[in-house]
Design a protein around this motif. Structure first.
Motif, PDB file in Angstrom:
ATOM      1  N   THR A 234       2.902  -2.404  -1.457  1.00  0.00           N
ATOM      2  CA  THR A 234       3.966  -1.612  -0.817  1.00  0.00           C
ATOM      3  C   THR A 234       4.631  -0.689  -1.843  1.00  0.00           C
ATOM      4  O   THR A 234       5.299   0.256  -1.469  1.00  0.00           O
ATOM      5  CB  THR A 234       5.062  -2.484  -0.173  1.00  0.00           C
ATOM      6  N   ARG A 235       4.464  -0.996  -3.129  1.00  0.00           N
ATOM      7  CA  ARG A 235       5.015  -0.111  -4.156  1.00  0.00           C
ATOM      8  C   ARG A 235       4.038   1.010  -4.501  1.00  0.00           C
ATOM      9  O   ARG A 235       4.283   1.793  -5.401  1.00  0.00           O
ATOM     10  CB  ARG A 235       5.319  -0.911  -5.427  1.00  0.00           C
ATOM     11  N   GLY A 236       2.901   1.019  -3.818  1.00  0.00           N
ATOM     12  CA  GLY A 236       1.952   2.110  -4.019  1.00  0.00           C
ATOM     13  C   GLY A 236       0.988   1.882  -5.161  1.00  0.00           C
ATOM     14  O   GLY A 236       0.331   2.808  -5.618  1.00  0.00           O
ATOM     15  N   ILE A 237       0.884   0.629  -5.644  1.00  0.00           N
ATOM     16  CA  ILE A 237      -0.065   0.363  -6.716  1.00  0.00           C
ATOM     17  C   ILE A 237      -1.469   0.330  -6.098  1.00  0.00           C
ATOM     18  O   ILE A 237      -1.706  -0.408  -5.144  1.00  0.00           O
ATOM     19  CB  ILE A 237       0.233  -0.995  -7.398  1.00  0.00           C
TER      20      ILE A 237
ATOM     21  N   LEU B  69       4.735   1.560   6.629  1.00  0.00           N
ATOM     22  CA  LEU B  69       3.924   1.851   5.447  1.00  0.00           C
ATOM     23  C   LEU B  69       2.445   1.935   5.790  1.00  0.00           C
ATOM     24  O   LEU B  69       1.628   2.272   4.943  1.00  0.00           O
ATOM     25  CB  LEU B  69       4.117   0.747   4.400  1.00  0.00           C
ATOM     26  N   LEU B  71       0.557  -0.604   6.209  1.00  0.00           N
ATOM     27  CA  LEU B  71      -0.001  -1.572   5.259  1.00  0.00           C
ATOM     28  C   LEU B  71       0.366  -2.955   5.773  1.00  0.00           C
ATOM     29  O   LEU B  71       1.536  -3.212   6.046  1.00  0.00           O
ATOM     30  CB  LEU B  71       0.637  -1.346   3.888  1.00  0.00           C
ATOM     31  N   VAL B 100      -1.170   5.757  -0.336  1.00  0.00           N
ATOM     32  CA  VAL B 100      -0.867   5.037  -1.578  1.00  0.00           C
ATOM     33  C   VAL B 100       0.165   5.820  -2.385  1.00  0.00           C
ATOM     34  O   VAL B 100       1.046   5.243  -3.027  1.00  0.00           O
ATOM     35  CB  VAL B 100      -2.170   4.820  -2.391  1.00  0.00           C
ATOM     36  N   ARG B 103       3.717   5.222  -0.544  1.00  0.00           N
ATOM     37  CA  ARG B 103       4.324   3.888  -0.657  1.00  0.00           C
ATOM     38  C   ARG B 103       4.971   3.701  -2.023  1.00  0.00           C
ATOM     39  O   ARG B 103       4.354   3.954  -3.054  1.00  0.00           O
ATOM     40  CB  ARG B 103       3.266   2.810  -0.467  1.00  0.00           C
ATOM     41  N   GLY B 104       6.199   3.242  -2.017  1.00  0.00           N
ATOM     42  CA  GLY B 104       6.897   3.000  -3.281  1.00  0.00           C
ATOM     43  C   GLY B 104       7.444   4.262  -3.906  1.00  0.00           C
ATOM     44  O   GLY B 104       8.193   4.205  -4.865  1.00  0.00           O
ATOM     45  N   MET B 109      10.369  -0.618  -0.308  1.00  0.00           N
ATOM     46  CA  MET B 109      10.487  -1.754   0.596  1.00  0.00           C
ATOM     47  C   MET B 109      11.158  -2.930  -0.108  1.00  0.00           C
ATOM     48  O   MET B 109      10.844  -3.241  -1.246  1.00  0.00           O
ATOM     49  CB  MET B 109       9.099  -2.151   1.094  1.00  0.00           C
ATOM     50  N   GLN B 131       5.075   0.901 -11.500  1.00  0.00           N
ATOM     51  CA  GLN B 131       5.315   1.642 -10.262  1.00  0.00           C
ATOM     52  C   GLN B 131       5.635   3.109 -10.566  1.00  0.00           C
ATOM     53  O   GLN B 131       5.071   4.020  -9.947  1.00  0.00           O
ATOM     54  CB  GLN B 131       6.481   0.995  -9.516  1.00  0.00           C
ATOM     55  N   HIS B 135       3.122   6.524  -9.879  1.00  0.00           N
ATOM     56  CA  HIS B 135       3.506   7.683  -9.086  1.00  0.00           C
ATOM     57  C   HIS B 135       3.736   8.925  -9.943  1.00  0.00           C
ATOM     58  O   HIS B 135       4.425   9.855  -9.534  1.00  0.00           O
ATOM     59  CB  HIS B 135       4.730   7.351  -8.240  1.00  0.00           C
TER      60      HIS B 135
END
Lengths: 330, 338
Positions: A234-237, B69, B71, B100, B103-104, B109, B131, B135
């Motif tokens: 959910t953190r995009g990893i 998300l 997900l 991807v 998200r974050g 979240m 994180q 990004h």
């Protein structure tokens, strides 16, 4: 700050464990000594052979090796000698045990370390791929291979490998340390020895590849389904990074356990493999010494193996601390 | 279903929404069938507002959060159809490698299980850095992480700590820091205080409130706790068995709820003055049906004190009642007094 603090406790822990293992080694010496003396057979008979020797001669030999003393006296003498770094004299080879074992130790270590590195690499790779593509044909193959590989005894897989690669296909030598007909030199000698190692390493690896594959697969699948992996997503990893950074780190503890555990079994396995493949290492020496009732050599090998196992366990425990900060030393 | 989804007079839609869910169906495939834990016709989170999504356990709130998300914790769940437009990007249509990146980064979240949201063998700092760097925020990454930790009331020392070395309240602050670290316009918080001690709950709620004001953040707050809704939310959506049954401003919902389910929820909340319990005490008979036994017509009809003939047969659309939107036949002119 916290890093050096953890290091301090780690060194203290290592020192403490070493001190703790001393009585353990003493206990091992006593048990090994008694076990060997419980076994049937007389070293003097083995020494002299079937030749009908006069009784006085037998008595002389018995006295010469101190075998006329009582068990208790012999045990105390042995412990005293070991504490002075003296492992005794081989009945069979007529050389000091330490010299005999050390001369062969290198060959066995090469075999064992190659096996551990190879089996761990292949098992990890197969386990990771099986976990990543769970339920795919590759995963099913890995699981099937692990089951079969785990079930085949090493002396049998060794003979099958010889039949296939040495006898039928003629690709690889069936036994020995190096070729005897051609005297290789320099790099070619190492190449020749490497060729001789392939089959014994394969035979020895099979079971450990199977174990490592199964364990890597299952602990990775468990980790990848854990809540913190979902949270990391959910953190995009990205999934690949999660697999390598989060998944393997968490799976490392059981994997290191199994590597340490392997070591002890590879010691046992090497006795069989060295015998099957005629590899002149400690394993074969152990096998020969049992046959010859060569007590001092056998005791020396067992002592060194025990110490090696204790050291490997110690290393395993210390490595845990590096990969899992939750492990505390108390 | 009902074309009268939302009236233009509704003040909440005048701002451009940060999140807009439309005709969302999320499904879980189990052998032989497909269950639908979420069927949301429309849900909007306007910019800078806190939207509460309330309902009993099993109403599909968390699945809604995961749907935002796109997900899911299980491979069996996926979005069947609909659209989820998050800051201009449709999370249903866009490819996974684009999601991807969102998200974050565009949406943070916060979980109920703070203890389970971080890798136990990696320091907090490394996980927050991971994180940020993932990004593409390479500049001053460490300074950024430290400033976010400070923002959620944690000292710089936490950076080099492992999750097991922190208390529950501290970990939930880290959870919020992780949601904030990439400066997203939206946070989805799934029961962020439920697993905490009552005193810590209040602190975390206070923190969320102040950060929301400071950053003009939009929050989709998922909770079963009407006390929290009253405390922090601007708008409320009430969910029952995967569907929204009523929505409107917090003020109006608490003052005069128009759906019998909301009325029951509020009565339950006021009669039991407990904030910390996990289960909503509903002053409604019966219990929430499972996804395999969804009733016909209005899903609430077998527990509703005002059930009419039509309720069993047909699902109601939304009706505007004193500024609220309620999906209930009681508010239909034809049926209400029949």
């Amino acid at each position: 700050m916290s890093g050096s603090g953890a290091g301090m406790s780690l060194w203290r822990y290592a020192a403490m464990r070493i001190v703790q293992s001393l009585p353990l080694i003493l206990g091992i010496i006593v048990i090994n000594f008694l076990l060997i003396n419980l076994a049937p057979g007389d070293p003097v008979t083995a020494l002299i052979g079937d030749f009908p020797a006069p009784a006085e001669y037998i008595e002389t030999v018995r006295e010469q090796f101190g075998l006329d003393q009582s068990l208790g006296v012999r045990l105390l003498t042995y412990i005293g000698n070991v504490l002075q770094g003296e492992l005794g004299f081989s009945f069979n080879y007529r050389v000091p045990v330490l010299e005999l074992v050390l001369a062969r130790l290198g060959r066995t270590l090469v075999l064992m370390i190659t096996t551990i590195v190879f089996a761990t690499a292949v098992g990890l790779g197969l386990g990771i791929m099986a976990a990543k593509w769970k339920d795919s044909p590759l995963d099913k193959f890995a699981v099937g291979f692990a089951t079969v590989g785990y079930s085949i005894p090493v002396f049998w897989s060794g003979q099958l490998l010889i039949l296939l690669f040495a006898v039928r296909l003629g690709w690889l030598p069936s036994s020995g340390l190096r070729s005897t007909r051609i005297a290789y030199e320099g790099l070619a000698l190492y190449g020749d020895m490497a060729r001789h190692m392939i089959l014994p390493v394969l035979a020895l690896s099979l079971r450990y590849i199977a174990l490592t594959t199964r364990l890597t697969r299952s602990s990775l699948i468990e980790t990848l389904n854990s809540d913190y992996v979902v949270a990391a997503r959910t953190r995009g990893i990205p999934a690949t990074r999660i697999l390598w950074n989060h998944g393997l780190r968490a799976a490392a503890t059981p994997i290191i356990t199994i590597i340490g555990y392997h070591f002890t079994f590879i010691v046992a396995g090497s006795a069989l493999v060295e015998t099957v493949f005629g590899w002149p290492g400690v394993g074969r020496l152990m096998y020969e010494s049992i046959g010859a009732r060569d007590y001092p050599t056998l005791l020396g090998i067992l002592l060194m193996v025990s110490i090696a196992v204790i050291i490997v366990n110690l290393i395993t425990d210390i490595v845990y601390a590096f990969i899992d900060p939750r492990i505390k030393y108390d | 279903m009902n074309p009268n989804i939302q009236t233009k007079a509704d003040s909440t839609t005048q701002l451009e929404p940060i999140l807009e869910i439309r005709d969302l169906i999320t499904e879980i495939r189990v052998p032989g069938r497909s269950l639908r834990p979420v069927e949301i016709e429309r849900l909007v989170v306007p910019r800078g507002q806190v939207v509460g999504l309330v309902g009993e356990s099993g109403s599909g709130k968390s699945m809604t959060a995961y749907s935002v998300l796109n997900l899911f914790p299980t491979a069996a769940a996926s979005i069947h159809s609909g659209s989820i437009v998050l800051d201009g990007v449709d999370m249903v249509k866009v490819r996974e490698n684009e999601r991807v990146k969102i998200r974050g980064n565009k949406v943070g979240m916060v979980f109920q299980d703070y203890a389970l949201s971080f890798n136990p063998v990696i320091t907090i700092g490394k996980q927050l850095m991971e994180q940020l760097l993932t990004h593409g925020r390479h500049e001053n990454a460490k300074a950024k992480v430290l400033s976010v930790l400070d923002e959620v009331g944690l000292s710089a020392e936490v950076f080099s700590r492992y999750p097991h070395e922190l208390s529950g309240g501290m970990l939930q602050r880290v959870g919020i820091a992780s949601a904030l670290v990439c400066d997203p316009p939206l946070i989805v918080a799934d029961e962020p205080t439920t697993a905490l001690d009552v005193t810590v709950q209040a602190q975390i709620l206070e923190l969320l409130k102040s950060i929301q004001k400071e950053r003009n953040l939009s929050i989709l707050l998922i909770t079963h706790d009407l006390g929290i809704v009253a405390e922090i939310c601007d708008l409320v959506y009430v969910m029952y068995v995967g569907q929204i049954v009523e929505h409107g401003t917090v003020h109006k919902i608490f003052k005069s709820p128009s759906h019998p389910y909301t009325q029951g929820l509020l009565q339950g909340a006021s009669s039991v003055q407990s904030v910390g319990t996990h289960e909503i005490r509903v002053a409604i008979q019966g219990s929430i049906p499972g996804l395999t036994e969804i009733p016909s017509g209005c899903r609430f009809h077998d527990r509703c004190p005002h059930t009419m003939e039509i309720c069993r047969l047909q699902q109601p659309g939304f009706y505007e009642v004193d500024g609220l939107q309620a999906a209930c036949w009681l508010h239909d002119a034809e049926h209400s007094h029949g």
